[in-house]
Design an enzyme around this catalytic site. Structure first.
Site, PDB file in Angstrom:
ATOM      1  N   ASN A 227       2.264  -5.096 -10.208  1.00 42.32           N
ATOM      2  CA  ASN A 227       1.552  -3.862  -9.900  1.00 42.32           C
ATOM      3  C   ASN A 227       2.354  -2.651 -10.413  1.00 42.32           C
ATOM      4  O   ASN A 227       3.420  -2.324  -9.889  1.00 42.32           O
ATOM      5  CB  ASN A 227       1.353  -3.792  -8.379  1.00 42.32           C
ATOM      6  CG  ASN A 227       0.579  -2.573  -7.933  1.00 42.32           C
ATOM      7  OD1 ASN A 227       0.792  -1.474  -8.434  1.00 42.32           O
ATOM      8  ND2 ASN A 227      -0.307  -2.764  -6.977  1.00 42.32           N
TER       9      ASN A 227
ATOM     10  N   GLY B 294       1.888   0.549 -10.222  1.00 41.34           N
ATOM     11  CA  GLY B 294       2.094   1.621  -9.239  1.00 41.34           C
ATOM     12  C   GLY B 294       3.291   1.333  -8.354  1.00 41.34           C
ATOM     13  O   GLY B 294       4.144   2.198  -8.127  1.00 41.34           O
TER      14      GLY B 294
ATOM     15  N   ASP C  25       5.384  -6.665  -0.398  1.00 40.77           N
ATOM     16  CA  ASP C  25       4.016  -7.057  -0.085  1.00 40.77           C
ATOM     17  C   ASP C  25       3.506  -6.008   0.881  1.00 40.77           C
ATOM     18  O   ASP C  25       4.159  -5.684   1.874  1.00 40.77           O
ATOM     19  CB  ASP C  25       3.923  -8.456   0.521  1.00 40.77           C
ATOM     20  CG  ASP C  25       2.489  -8.961   0.407  1.00 40.77           C
ATOM     21  OD1 ASP C  25       2.049  -9.242  -0.719  1.00 40.77           O
ATOM     22  OD2 ASP C  25       1.774  -9.018   1.431  1.00 40.77           O
TER      23      ASP C  25
ATOM     24  N   PHE D 187      -2.179   5.183  -6.580  1.00 42.95           N
ATOM     25  CA  PHE D 187      -2.913   3.976  -6.981  1.00 42.95           C
ATOM     26  C   PHE D 187      -3.584   3.378  -5.739  1.00 42.95           C
ATOM     27  O   PHE D 187      -3.437   3.896  -4.630  1.00 42.95           O
ATOM     28  CB  PHE D 187      -1.957   2.957  -7.632  1.00 42.95           C
ATOM     29  CG  PHE D 187      -0.955   2.358  -6.679  1.00 42.95           C
ATOM     30  CD1 PHE D 187       0.206   3.032  -6.355  1.00 42.95           C
ATOM     31  CD2 PHE D 187      -1.171   1.121  -6.087  1.00 42.95           C
ATOM     32  CE1 PHE D 187       1.132   2.491  -5.462  1.00 42.95           C
ATOM     33  CE2 PHE D 187      -0.251   0.559  -5.200  1.00 42.95           C
ATOM     34  CZ  PHE D 187       0.898   1.260  -4.883  1.00 42.95           C
ATOM     35  N   GLY D 188      -4.295   2.307  -5.954  1.00 38.71           N
ATOM     36  CA  GLY D 188      -4.891   1.576  -4.822  1.00 38.71           C
ATOM     37  C   GLY D 188      -5.741   2.472  -3.935  1.00 38.71           C
ATOM     38  O   GLY D 188      -6.652   3.153  -4.401  1.00 38.71           O
TER      39      GLY D 188
ATOM     40  N   ASP E 141      -4.777   5.120  -2.280  1.00 42.57           N
ATOM     41  CA  ASP E 141      -4.158   6.437  -2.049  1.00 42.57           C
ATOM     42  C   ASP E 141      -5.169   7.569  -1.878  1.00 42.57           C
ATOM     43  O   ASP E 141      -5.007   8.427  -1.010  1.00 42.57           O
ATOM     44  CB  ASP E 141      -3.197   6.791  -3.195  1.00 42.57           C
ATOM     45  CG  ASP E 141      -1.829   6.153  -2.997  1.00 42.57           C
ATOM     46  OD1 ASP E 141      -1.523   5.723  -1.869  1.00 42.57           O
ATOM     47  OD2 ASP E 141      -1.076   6.080  -3.987  1.00 42.57           O
TER      48      ASP E 141
ATOM     49  N   LYS F 214       4.938  11.671  -1.804  1.00 45.73           N
ATOM     50  CA  LYS F 214       4.554  10.338  -1.287  1.00 45.73           C
ATOM     51  C   LYS F 214       5.800   9.477  -1.042  1.00 45.73           C
ATOM     52  O   LYS F 214       5.924   8.825  -0.006  1.00 45.73           O
ATOM     53  CB  LYS F 214       3.594   9.633  -2.264  1.00 45.73           C
ATOM     54  CG  LYS F 214       3.154   8.292  -1.706  1.00 45.73           C
ATOM     55  CD  LYS F 214       2.262   7.483  -2.610  1.00 45.73           C
ATOM     56  CE  LYS F 214       2.102   6.076  -2.040  1.00 45.73           C
ATOM     57  NZ  LYS F 214       1.505   5.118  -2.961  1.00 45.73           N
TER      58      LYS F 214
ATOM     59  N   HIS G 240       5.268   4.013   3.328  1.00 52.23           N
ATOM     60  CA  HIS G 240       5.634   2.711   3.890  1.00 52.23           C
ATOM     61  C   HIS G 240       6.682   2.026   3.014  1.00 52.23           C
ATOM     62  O   HIS G 240       7.629   1.430   3.494  1.00 52.23           O
ATOM     63  CB  HIS G 240       4.370   1.847   4.015  1.00 52.23           C
ATOM     64  CG  HIS G 240       3.520   1.819   2.772  1.00 52.23           C
ATOM     65  ND1 HIS G 240       3.144   2.971   2.100  1.00 52.23           N
ATOM     66  CD2 HIS G 240       3.003   0.781   2.045  1.00 52.23           C
ATOM     67  CE1 HIS G 240       2.425   2.633   1.052  1.00 52.23           C
ATOM     68  NE2 HIS G 240       2.327   1.321   0.992  1.00 52.23           N
TER      69      HIS G 240
HETATM   70  P1  IMP Z   1      -0.083  -6.948  -2.776  1.00 50.14           P
HETATM   71  O1  IMP Z   1       1.110  -6.454  -2.005  1.00 50.14           O
HETATM   72  O2  IMP Z   1       0.235  -7.232  -4.192  1.00 50.14           O
HETATM   73  O3  IMP Z   1      -0.782  -8.058  -2.058  1.00 50.14           O
HETATM   74  O4  IMP Z   1      -1.145  -5.765  -2.880  1.00 50.14           O
HETATM   75  C1  IMP Z   1      -1.075  -4.646  -2.100  1.00 50.14           C
HETATM   76  C2  IMP Z   1      -2.377  -3.866  -2.201  1.00 50.14           C
HETATM   77  O5  IMP Z   1      -2.405  -2.951  -1.094  1.00 50.14           O
HETATM   78  C3  IMP Z   1      -2.473  -3.005  -3.450  1.00 50.14           C
HETATM   79  O6  IMP Z   1      -3.166  -3.641  -4.464  1.00 50.14           O
HETATM   80  C4  IMP Z   1      -3.196  -1.776  -2.959  1.00 50.14           C
HETATM   81  O7  IMP Z   1      -4.566  -2.019  -2.981  1.00 50.14           O
HETATM   82  C5  IMP Z   1      -2.757  -1.663  -1.515  1.00 50.14           C
HETATM   83  N1  IMP Z   1      -1.562  -0.791  -1.418  1.00 50.14           N
HETATM   84  C6  IMP Z   1      -0.287  -1.140  -1.097  1.00 50.14           C
HETATM   85  N2  IMP Z   1       0.517  -0.077  -1.129  1.00 50.14           N
HETATM   86  C7  IMP Z   1      -0.246   0.962  -1.494  1.00 50.14           C
HETATM   87  C8  IMP Z   1       0.049   2.331  -1.721  1.00 50.14           C
HETATM   88  O8  IMP Z   1       1.182   2.809  -1.648  1.00 50.14           O
HETATM   89  N3  IMP Z   1      -0.994   3.091  -2.067  1.00 50.14           N
HETATM   90  C9  IMP Z   1      -2.271   2.622  -2.184  1.00 50.14           C
HETATM   91  N4  IMP Z   1      -2.600   1.357  -2.016  1.00 50.14           N
HETATM   92  C10 IMP Z   1      -1.587   0.514  -1.654  1.00 50.14           C
END
Ligand code: IMP
Length: 189
Positions: free
Chosen positions: A12, A14, A70, A149-150, A152, A172, A177
């Site tokens: 990822n 981002g 994660d 991203f995601g 946000d 941010k 987190h």
């Molecule tokens: P994973 O940890 O790869 O399973 O995916 C985490 C998912 O949670 C990401 O694809 C985002 O959709 C969301 N996510 C985690 N952290 C963030 C953040 O800081 N901003 C926005 N979305 C987040």
């Protein structure tokens, strides 16, 4: 502990950018830069279990310390969903995930939510360290801002008093987190 080089066990972009900005003083490379483009199956039931699976896999593969994150968005009125399934919520990527969440929260008054992150640093000898962090806020009624991203742009941060989609990277990264989880990890290594 002296650390020279760490591989980030994530695809990822981002997340990688944020980890590089927050976890300074160590050379950070992505697994793509080392030629790994595959997916690691996240079979855990918690953020922590999934973080461990990713970091262990990459530490073994490259014989280097590996750092994973994660994370996900937990919505109170949805009893913590999408949670560990945040990336796979709609099955169709970030934009569809946001759309689906806004749809699920149509006419829902309680918009409280938090992002959670579990980070894991795993050494090739199997030794693991963890860090955890949360950041609280509310789900907006529409997308606001284009930064990040995601999820946000639909997350109103209680700390920043604005959408993460309007926050600068520095803003941010001072309350997120991921920042809090990495600080927690730093204290333990
Ligand atoms: P994973 O940890 O790869 O399973 O995916 C985490 C998912 O949670 C990401 O694809 C985002 O959709 C969301 N996510 C985690 N952290 C963030 C953040 O800081 N901003 C926005 N979305 C987040």
């Amino acid at each position: 502990m002296e650390l020279e080089k760490i591989v980030v066990a994530s695809g990822n972009k981002g997340k990688i950018t944020e980890i590089k900005a927050i976890f300074t003083g160590v050379e950070i490379v992505s697994m793509q830069e080392l030629g790994f483009d595959g997916d690691i199956e996240e079979t855990g039931k918690t953020f922590k279990e999934n973080a461990k699976i990713k970091a262990e896999t990459i530490a073994k593969k490259f014989s280097l310390p590996a750092l994973s994150d994660d994370s996900g968005l937990c919505v109170e009125s949805l009893r913590g969903a999408p949670g560990i399934y945040s990336a796979r919520f709609s099955g169709e990527g970030d934009a569809e995930n946001r759309k689906l969440l806004l749809k699920r929260l149509e006419n829902v008054y309680d918009r409280r939510a938090y992002f959670e992150s579990a980070v894991c640093l795993c050494f090739p000898n199997g030794k693991t360290y963890f860090g955890e962090g949360r950041t609280h806020g509310k789900i907006l009624y529409e997308e606001i801002g284009t930064n990040g991203f995601g999820y946000d742009c639909i997350f109103y941060s209680d700390d920043l008093k604005k959408s993460f989609g309007l926050a600068t990277d520095e803003e941010k990264n001072s309350v997120s987190h991921r920042y809090r989880a990495l600080c927690d990890l730093r204290k333990k290594i």
